[in-house]
Design a protein around this motif. Structure first.
Motif, PDB file in Angstrom:
ATOM      1  N   ASN A 129      -3.481   0.493  -3.371  1.00 48.22           N
ATOM      2  CA  ASN A 129      -3.968   1.103  -4.543  1.00 48.22           C
ATOM      3  C   ASN A 129      -5.251   1.968  -4.051  1.00 48.22           C
ATOM      4  N   CYS A 130      -5.879   1.145  -3.207  1.00 53.75           N
ATOM      5  CA  CYS A 130      -7.418   1.682  -2.793  1.00 53.75           C
ATOM      6  C   CYS A 130      -7.158   2.638  -1.425  1.00 53.75           C
ATOM      7  N   GLY A 131      -6.075   2.803  -0.895  1.00 57.51           N
ATOM      8  CA  GLY A 131      -5.910   3.343   0.013  1.00 57.51           C
ATOM      9  C   GLY A 131      -5.972   2.714   1.373  1.00 57.51           C
ATOM     10  N   ILE A 132      -6.148   1.157   1.188  1.00 58.02           N
ATOM     11  CA  ILE A 132      -6.005   0.217   2.324  1.00 58.02           C
ATOM     12  C   ILE A 132      -4.834   0.012   2.636  1.00 58.02           C
ATOM     13  N   ARG A 133      -4.150  -0.130   4.162  1.00 57.94           N
ATOM     14  CA  ARG A 133      -2.966  -0.457   4.678  1.00 57.94           C
ATOM     15  C   ARG A 133      -2.836  -2.009   4.174  1.00 57.94           C
ATOM     16  N   GLY A 134      -1.841  -2.368   3.273  1.00 60.87           N
ATOM     17  CA  GLY A 134      -1.581  -3.822   2.842  1.00 60.87           C
ATOM     18  C   GLY A 134      -0.401  -4.552   3.758  1.00 60.87           C
ATOM     19  N   VAL A 135      -0.770  -5.611   4.255  1.00 66.92           N
ATOM     20  CA  VAL A 135       0.131  -6.371   5.264  1.00 66.92           C
ATOM     21  C   VAL A 135       0.338  -7.660   4.511  1.00 66.92           C
ATOM     22  N   LEU A 136       1.696  -7.787   4.108  1.00 60.67           N
ATOM     23  CA  LEU A 136       2.033  -9.259   3.914  1.00 60.67           C
ATOM     24  C   LEU A 136       2.436 -10.053   4.824  1.00 60.67           C
ATOM     25  N   VAL A 137       2.081 -11.373   4.576  1.00 58.78           N
ATOM     26  CA  VAL A 137       2.423 -12.397   5.378  1.00 58.78           C
ATOM     27  C   VAL A 137       3.341 -13.589   4.800  1.00 58.78           C
ATOM     28  N   ARG A 138       4.298 -14.028   5.624  1.00 54.17           N
ATOM     29  CA  ARG A 138       5.515 -14.930   4.944  1.00 54.17           C
ATOM     30  C   ARG A 138       4.688 -16.444   5.114  1.00 54.17           C
ATOM     31  N   THR A 139       3.713 -16.545   4.648  1.00 50.33           N
ATOM     32  CA  THR A 139       3.121 -17.738   4.403  1.00 50.33           C
ATOM     33  C   THR A 139       2.624 -18.113   2.935  1.00 50.33           C
ATOM     34  N   GLY A 140       1.892 -19.166   2.658  1.00 50.43           N
ATOM     35  CA  GLY A 140       1.188 -19.424   1.339  1.00 50.43           C
ATOM     36  C   GLY A 140       2.414 -19.368   0.336  1.00 50.43           C
ATOM     37  N   LYS A 141       2.297 -18.437  -0.630  1.00 51.12           N
ATOM     38  CA  LYS A 141       3.264 -18.538  -1.611  1.00 51.12           C
ATOM     39  C   LYS A 141       4.455 -17.233  -1.613  1.00 51.12           C
ATOM     40  N   PHE A 142       4.409 -16.680  -0.391  1.00 56.51           N
ATOM     41  CA  PHE A 142       5.263 -15.898  -0.111  1.00 56.51           C
ATOM     42  C   PHE A 142       6.786 -16.198  -0.448  1.00 56.51           C
ATOM     43  N   THR A 143       7.558 -15.383  -1.172  1.00 56.56           N
ATOM     44  CA  THR A 143       8.930 -15.882  -1.271  1.00 56.56           C
ATOM     45  C   THR A 143       9.833 -14.510  -0.924  1.00 56.56           C
ATOM     46  N   ALA A 144      11.172 -15.038  -0.492  1.00 53.33           N
ATOM     47  CA  ALA A 144      11.886 -14.027   0.100  1.00 53.33           C
ATOM     48  C   ALA A 144      12.151 -12.380  -0.679  1.00 53.33           C
ATOM     49  N   PRO A 145      12.507 -12.749  -2.063  1.00 55.49           N
ATOM     50  CA  PRO A 145      12.673 -11.470  -2.676  1.00 55.49           C
ATOM     51  C   PRO A 145      11.391 -10.495  -2.504  1.00 55.49           C
ATOM     52  N   TRP A 146      10.452 -10.966  -2.163  1.00 53.22           N
ATOM     53  CA  TRP A 146       9.105  -9.939  -1.984  1.00 53.22           C
ATOM     54  C   TRP A 146       9.524  -8.897  -0.644  1.00 53.22           C
ATOM     55  N   GLU A 147      10.433  -9.361   0.073  1.00 48.53           N
ATOM     56  CA  GLU A 147      10.825  -8.363   1.214  1.00 48.53           C
ATOM     57  C   GLU A 147      11.238  -7.219   0.586  1.00 48.53           C
ATOM     58  N   ASN A 148      11.798  -7.185  -0.417  1.00 47.67           N
ATOM     59  CA  ASN A 148      12.370  -6.073  -1.380  1.00 47.67           C
ATOM     60  C   ASN A 148      11.764  -5.795  -2.560  1.00 47.67           C
ATOM     61  N   HIS A 149      10.394  -5.704  -2.800  1.00 44.27           N
ATOM     62  CA  HIS A 149       9.692  -5.947  -4.015  1.00 44.27           C
ATOM     63  C   HIS A 149      10.248  -4.490  -4.422  1.00 44.27           C
ATOM     64  N   PRO A 150      10.465  -4.500  -5.757  1.00 42.46           N
ATOM     65  CA  PRO A 150      10.822  -3.047  -6.533  1.00 42.46           C
ATOM     66  C   PRO A 150       9.526  -2.215  -6.695  1.00 42.46           C
ATOM     67  N   VAL A 151       8.440  -2.695  -6.720  1.00 42.26           N
ATOM     68  CA  VAL A 151       7.318  -1.784  -6.888  1.00 42.26           C
ATOM     69  C   VAL A 151       6.403  -1.693  -5.598  1.00 42.26           C
ATOM     70  N   VAL A 152       6.072  -2.753  -4.945  1.00 40.84           N
ATOM     71  CA  VAL A 152       5.122  -2.690  -3.816  1.00 40.84           C
ATOM     72  C   VAL A 152       5.883  -2.693  -2.583  1.00 40.84           C
ATOM     73  N   LYS A 153       5.636  -1.745  -1.775  1.00 39.94           N
ATOM     74  CA  LYS A 153       5.932  -1.677  -0.176  1.00 39.94           C
ATOM     75  C   LYS A 153       5.134  -1.867   0.656  1.00 39.94           C
ATOM     76  N   PRO A 154       5.113  -3.137   1.317  1.00 36.62           N
ATOM     77  CA  PRO A 154       3.945  -3.477   2.332  1.00 36.62           C
ATOM     78  C   PRO A 154       4.044  -2.464   3.527  1.00 36.62           C
ATOM     79  N   ASP A 155       3.004  -2.279   4.065  1.00 34.21           N
ATOM     80  CA  ASP A 155       2.952  -1.492   5.168  1.00 34.21           C
ATOM     81  C   ASP A 155       3.462  -2.371   6.385  1.00 34.21           C
ATOM     82  N   PHE A 156       3.588  -3.525   6.270  1.00 34.44           N
ATOM     83  CA  PHE A 156       3.944  -4.316   7.465  1.00 34.44           C
ATOM     84  C   PHE A 156       4.080  -5.935   6.516  1.00 34.44           C
TER      85      PHE A 156
END
Lengths: 292, 292
Positions: free
Chosen positions: B247-274
């Motif tokens: 939202n600030c123009g920064i690329r956003g990378v999601l990691v599959r650690t921490g509180k990551f959950t599988a459905p986020w790979e296809n999140h309806p709103v946020v599409k990670p850059d990687f």
């Protein structure tokens, strides 16, 4: 003490706004009134220690409606007590009512759970937990949140949250969706606030059982066989009672008792059909109009 | 234990979706990367008893970035501990960091309160209460809600609610606005949920200090003198970290650690850059791309 405060509030309000104590927002008495729905707390009695304090004139007002042949139903979001306990409290104050006169979210929710074969995880007041016994079968397929009061602990909120998150299709029932209510002279947050927290955390919308749900008002009206356009709802909650009723085509009257606050006289969204000082004034207007 | 669970989640996810473990959503490495912002919990270590558990490869990954001359700032919504305590925990795990590397909501909020001459009522973790001492002057003119954890009792929520309702113009600051986080292997509701409850009850919107607020990301970026379009944010929260950064123009990378959950790979709103398996993988990609 509460009444003194309310009077002070009114005085302050009138000084600010320079309008008469009661005012008609629209010609609300032009159409016939064949049924009246009443909120309980803040309209029939003020909550407080033990059984609370009866609101002057309200017992007589309910009697007047009945004597005039206008059927009355009590439509409450009370979920801190069973219907039996509510009837006991009302009778203590002199109201001649029975359980059948009261529409409250718990029996409505139980009927829905039975019909849809759902087993609830409960985040409700201990006083009403037992009523759900018959529908608790196996692991939870929904969460039911009522006014849990002190039960809204971090631990209990998280238990409900994790239960929802573990469901394939999270399902949350909210027994009412009020913002706050007056308890022992103090305002405290109502079920709508805590349901909002769960909604935000789990990305879902609750199904509301109770005011302001249309089904809930509808059930009370069909019990007296009166169409929405010939009914009036009287309550002290501008959003849940007045706005909720108006949303169903029922005229909504706000009373200046209970949790009423002066800014509601000019609420940005909800415009009551009438603002009365108390139930007695509202009922007098209704009966007078019916005589014409 | 946590890592085993995450791997299982991934396996399940891949079985469902039949896609490779890491995937590029866009050509995120085409533009230069001159600065990296990192979330702490769930990226550098997993929360848990005491100091938690370091995430394998993350210490080395941070070192690699620094060695490559890419400045790093740690951008956290941690409000259960002081910055000093966070630095202690990071050093315990082998990270070479100082307080100046960390952007957390508490100092940012204190700066805002000072600037605007506001005195807060606090609904925060006891560990950070003392830090606000200098700005508490007279009756409260705002409420500050952080991750109060067990402090989110019915009583404390109502105190904050009544304080807001008593203000002429209610003002609520939320130290972050997360939905939930992982604590000792369990998910628990975060500050955004409890702030939502207050927002609903008081009919207001909070001012967010922390992720995903633009000002907050902006402060970290200006500290390293890197424009948004040349920066990357790595986090385990798809909304607050990834969505907030994008939202600030920064690329956003999601990691599959921490509180990551599988459905986020296809999140309806946020599409990670990687989406990377962990920080180590994300950093390797970044450094490799810079060499070209």
């Amino acid at each position: 003490m509460i009444l003194i405060l309310l009077e002070e509030q009114q005085v302050i309000f009138h000084r600010w706004n320079n309008i008469p104590p009661s005012r008609t927002m629209s010609s609300w008495l032009d159409r016939p009134i064949k049924g009246v729905l009443l909120d309980i707390t803040g309209v029939l009695y003020e909550s407080g220690d033990g059984k609370g304090v009866v609101i002057p004139g309200s017992v007589k007002a309910v009697e007047k409606l009945k004597t005039s042949g206008i059927p009355v139903r009590l439509v409450t979001n009370e979920t801190c007590a069973t219907r039996t306990a509510v009837v006991d409290k009302l009778r203590f104050h002199g109201y001649k009512v029975s359980e059948a006169d009261i529409f409250s979210p718990v029996p409505a929710a139980i009927a829905i759970l039975k019909e849809r074969g759902l087993s609830p995880h409960l985040l409700v007041h201990p006083a009403i937990e037992d009523e759900f016994k018959e529908v608790i079968k196996g692991s939870p397929s929904c969460v039911v949140v009522g006014d849990a009061d002190e039960g809204f602990s971090f631990e209990n909120m998280n238990k409900a949250f994790r239960t929802l998150l573990n469901m394939e299709k999270p399902l949350l029932f909210a027994l009412g969706f009020g913002k706050y209510y007056k308890h022992q002279g103090m305002l405290q947050m109502d079920v709508g606030a805590f349901a909002s927290a769960l909604e935000f955390a789990c990305d879902l919308k609750s199904e509301v059982v109770g005011k302001p749900s249309r089904q809930f008002f509808g059930a009370a009206l069909s019990d007296i066989g009166v169409p929405a356009e010939e009914a009036v709802m009287v309550g002290d909650d501008i959003v849940s009672d007045v706005g909720g009723a108006q949303n169903c085509g029922i005229r909504g009257v706000l009373v200046r008792t209970g949790k009423f606050t002066a800014p509601w006289e000019n609420h940005p969204v909800v415009k009551p059909d009438f603002i009365a000082n108390n139930l007695a004034e509202a009922v007098d207007k209704i009966i007078e109009a019916q005589k014409k």
